[in-house]
Design an enzyme around this catalytic site. Structure first.
Site, PDB file in Angstrom:
ATOM      1  N   ASP A   1       0.835  -1.208   0.000  1.00 17.00           N
ATOM      2  CA  ASP A   1       0.000   0.000   0.000  1.00 17.00           C
ATOM      3  C   ASP A   1       0.866   1.253   0.000  1.00 17.00           C
ATOM      4  OD1 ASP A   1      -2.531   1.499   0.238  1.00 17.00           O
ATOM      5  OD2 ASP A   1      -1.567   2.162   2.078  1.00 17.00           O
TER       6      ASP A   1
ATOM      7  N   ARG B   1      -0.254   6.217  -6.869  1.00 13.96           N
ATOM      8  CA  ARG B   1      -1.588   6.746  -7.189  1.00 13.96           C
ATOM      9  C   ARG B   1      -1.620   8.246  -7.027  1.00 13.96           C
ATOM     10  NH1 ARG B   1      -4.804   4.113  -2.900  1.00 13.96           N
ATOM     11  NH2 ARG B   1      -6.529   5.346  -3.695  1.00 13.96           N
TER      12      ARG B   1
ATOM     13  N   SER C   1      -6.904   0.076   0.327  1.00 20.30           N
ATOM     14  CA  SER C   1      -5.747   0.746   0.935  1.00 20.30           C
ATOM     15  C   SER C   1      -5.981   0.954   2.433  1.00 20.30           C
ATOM     16  CB  SER C   1      -5.538   2.097   0.224  1.00 20.30           C
ATOM     17  OG  SER C   1      -4.721   2.955   0.972  1.00 20.30           O
TER      18      SER C   1
ATOM     19  N   LYS D   1      -4.430  -1.698   5.839  1.00 21.42           N
ATOM     20  CA  LYS D   1      -3.605  -1.191   6.946  1.00 21.42           C
ATOM     21  C   LYS D   1      -4.287  -1.439   8.286  1.00 21.42           C
ATOM     22  CE  LYS D   1      -3.315   2.637   4.630  1.00 21.42           C
ATOM     23  NZ  LYS D   1      -3.065   3.888   3.926  1.00 21.42           N
TER      24      LYS D   1
HETATM   25  N1  URA Z   1      -6.280   7.098   2.698  1.00 25.88           N
HETATM   26  C1  URA Z   1      -5.620   5.928   2.508  1.00 25.88           C
HETATM   27  O1  URA Z   1      -5.003   5.397   3.423  1.00 25.88           O
HETATM   28  N2  URA Z   1      -5.648   5.368   1.293  1.00 25.88           N
HETATM   29  C2  URA Z   1      -6.317   5.905   0.263  1.00 25.88           C
HETATM   30  O2  URA Z   1      -6.326   5.340  -0.794  1.00 25.88           O
HETATM   31  C3  URA Z   1      -7.008   7.130   0.465  1.00 25.88           C
HETATM   32  C4  URA Z   1      -6.974   7.696   1.708  1.00 25.88           C
END
Ligand code: URA
Length: 424
Positions: A161, A168, A183, A187
Site C-alpha cells: 500500500d 496513485r 488501501s 492497513k
Molecule cells: N487514505 C488511505 O489510506 N488510502 C487511500 O487510498 C485514500 C486515503
C-alpha cells in the site's frame, strides 16, 4: 504470469482472477512489476472498477505484502478509528485519549498529509519533543500503560500500500473506491485492532464529493471488515465546511486541547463524542458516557500522559507564526460560503501542507476561522486569519480563497454534520 496480461484484462473489463491479483500485488512490492505498469493497472481499475470478490482479494494481497502486528494482551479491548480525510479534521487528537479514558485501548497508526488535507503526525509534531516513530514493543507497552497511542505506521505494515499509494498520488488514481477501500482496510486489518469505526467524509474538502459516493465507499469498507472478522461501523459526515475553527498543524493541536479541557467548537465536540460512542459499542463498553468523560477532564489527563510517553511536553507553548494577516468582508451580509477545499488549499499554500513527500511543513502555518456559516458580518469585519512564517505565500493563499468565502444576503446555516451510519 505477466503484468501486460493483467493490465489488458482489466482494461477490457474482465474480472481479475485471485492468482492474477496475488501475483501482481506481490510482484509490484518486490519491484518485478514496474511503476508504469502498476500505474496503467491502477488507471484501468479506476475506470472499470472491481467487484466485491476482487476487492477482498486485493486487500488480502496487500495485507500479505507485510507483517500483521500483534500487540498481545494489553488488558483492554482494542478499537481504532480512521477518517478518509478532511480539512480541519483533528478529531483523532481528542478521540484517542477520550476512548482510552473510557476503558478501551486505541492503537492509532497514522500518516502524514499530502495535498490539501492535513496529516495527524504533522499536527502532533508541532508539540516540542514529540516522537512519531515507535517500535511494535513500544506501541504495545504504551497501549497497556496509557491506553492510547498515535504514531507512524511501522515499515513492515502493508508495504504494497505504501508503494501503491505514492504512485496513485502522482498518477491521478487516488479517487477509486476499490483502491481507497483496500488501501485503508489493508492497513487497519494488518494493525490487529478488534474493532474499527470509519469516518467517511463527503463534500468539497473530501475525496468523495457526494453523499452517494461516500456511502458506496463506506459500504465497500464495511464489507471488507466484515469479511475479515473485523467489527466495522462507518459514519457518513459532512466535509463541505472545515471542522472547527482551526486549520493547520499547531492551530489544530491547540483546538484539540480546548476540546479535551471541556470547551472547543461544537462540531468538533459532536463528532468526537459520536465516534467515541461507536468505538465503545464495538469494544463492548456500554456503561460509560463519553460526553461526560470528556467534560470531566479525564480525557485530558490521558492526553498529557500519551504525549509525554512519546517524548512530548504537553505543557510547552506551541509554535506561533511569524506573520498573521486577516481576510476581511468586502460587504455586509451573511457568511454563506466557507468552502472546505478552498480553505484547505489556502492553509496548504501558507505552509501547513506539502507538495511532495519530502517537503517539510511549517508547524505554525494555517487558517483560523473567525466567523461561522450563517453569521452576520459588517463590511470590513475580519472573516479569517492567515498564519505563516513565509509572508510571500499569502497572495497564493488569498487566490485560493477567491470564491470560497462568500458574504451575501441569503440566510444560511451550517450543514448537518452526521448524515448516517453504515453498520456491519
Ligand atoms: N487514505 C488511505 O489510506 N488510502 C487511500 O487510498 C485514500 C486515503
Amino acid at each position: 504470469m505477466n503484468a501486460i496480461d493483467v493490465i489488458i484484462a482489466k482494461r477490457d473489463r474482465a474480472r481479475l482472477t485471485d492468482e492474477q491479483i496475488d501475483w501482481v500485488v506481490d510482484a509490484y512490492t518486490r519491484g518485478v512489476v514496474a511503476d508504469e505498469q502498476m500505474a496503467a493497472l491502477a488507471m484501468a481499475i479506476l475506470l472499470n472498477g472491481m467487484d466485491a470478490g476482487e476487492i477482498a482479494r486485493w486487500t488480502q494481497a496487500m495485507i500479505d505484502s507485510g507483517d500483521v502486528l500483534a500487540f498481545g494482551d494489553v488488558g483492554r479491548p482494542l478499537v481504532d478509528k480512521h477518517s478518509t480525510g478532511g480539512v480541519g479534521d483533528k478529531i483523532t487528537l481528542p478521540l484517542a485519549p477520550l476512548v482510552a479514558a473510557c476503558g478501551a485501548a486505541v492503537p492509532q497508526l497514522s500518516g502524514r498529509g499530502l495535498g490539501h488535507t492535513g496529516g495527524t503526525l504533522d499536527k502532533l509534531e508541532s508539540i516540542p519533543g514529540w516522537r512519531a516513530s515507535l517500535s511494535e514493543e513500544e506501541i504495545a507497552a504504551q497501549l497497556a500503560d496509557v491506553g492510547a497511542v498515535i504514531c507512524a505506521t511501522t515499515p513492515t505494515l502493508a508495504p504494497a500500500d505504501r508503494k501503491l499509494y505514492a504512485l496513485r498520488d502522482v498518477t491521478g488514481t487516488v479517487e477509486s473506491i476499490p483502491l481507497i477501500a483496500s488501501s485503508i482496510m489493508s492497513k487497519k486489518i494488518a494493525e490487529g485492532t478488534d474493532g474499527l469505526v470509519l469516518d467517511v467524509k463527503f463534500g468539497s474538502g473530501a475525496f468523495m464529493k457526494t453523499p452517494e459516493r461516500a456511502r458506496e465507499l463506506a459500504e465497500a469498507m464495511v464489507a471488507i471488515g466484515t469479511a475479515h472478522g473485523l467489527a466495522t461501523t462507518a459514519l457518513l459526515t459532512d466535509m463541505s465546511v472545515p471542522l472547527g475553527r482551526a486549520v493547520g498543524n499547531a492551530l489544530e493541536v491547540a483546538e484539540s486541547v480546548e476540546v479535551l479541557r471541556g470547551g472547543g467548537p461544537a462540531d468538533v465536540v459532536e463528532l468526537t463524542v459520536a465516534l467515541a460512542r461507536e468505538m465503545l459499542v464495538l469494544a463492548g463498553i456500554t456503561d460509560v458516557d463519553p460526553a461526560q468523560v470528556l467534560a470531566s477532564g479525564k480525557a485530558y489527563e490521558v492526553w498529557e500522559r500519551m504525549i509525554a510517553a512519546q517524548g512530548g511536553d504537553p505543557g510547552a507553548p506551541l509554535p506561533v507564526a511569524a506573520h498573521v494577516e486577516e481576510l476581511v468582508a468586502e460587504r455586509s451580509g451573511v457568511l454563506t460560503r466557507l468552502d472546505a477545499y478552498a480553505i484547505g488549499v489556502a492553509s496548504w499554500r501558507l505552509g501547513a501542507g506539502r507538495a511532495r513527500k519530502e517537503d517539510a511543513v511549517q508547524a505554525a502555518a494555517g487558517v483560523r476561522l473567525l466567523v461561522d456559516v450563517g453569521d452576520e458580518v459588517e463590511a470590513g469585519h475580519p472573516l479569517l486569519e492567515l498564519h505563516t512564517d513565509t509572508p510571500d505565500a499569502v497572495p497564493g493563499a488569498r487566490a485560493a480563497l477567491n470564491g470560497g468565502v462568500l458574504v451575501s444576503d441569503e440566510p444560511m446555516s451550517r450543514p448537518t454534520l452526521l448524515l448516517d451510519a453504515v453498520r456491519g
